[in-house]
Write a protein that holds these residues in place. Sequence first.
Motif: not given
Length: 132
Positions: A44-53
Amino acid sequence: MMFASTRLVVNDIKAVVGFYELVTGLSATWLAPVFAEIVTPSATLAIGSTETVALFKEGSAEPASNRTAILEFRVEDVDVEFERLKDKVEVVHEPKMLPWGNRSAQFRDPEGTIVALFMHATDAAKARFAGR
């Protein structure tokens, strides 16, 4: 232990998710407005915005800073995929043979990560990956 996914932290999640949907031909599953996954048969390729940091540790990941990892997708025919994508995404290099027996083309996603599409081209490479 099973390798499950790679996560990219990005500034523009919609652009990056759209890029990987184009490249893979798969639709993303949006688990939250700030997090999506492209699920392939092998990982799986997971993609999170900077908000997830901030959910982990502030400053622990920095978007658009990757200069070491290359995301690789095995395809049936790298030349066909290159022709499909070459006018739609940034090309790093056209299809070429690599010393370990793969034929590969590379692109950049909207935030600079290199994405390789490859196929096993030699008998040795095909034998090495048989069953994977």
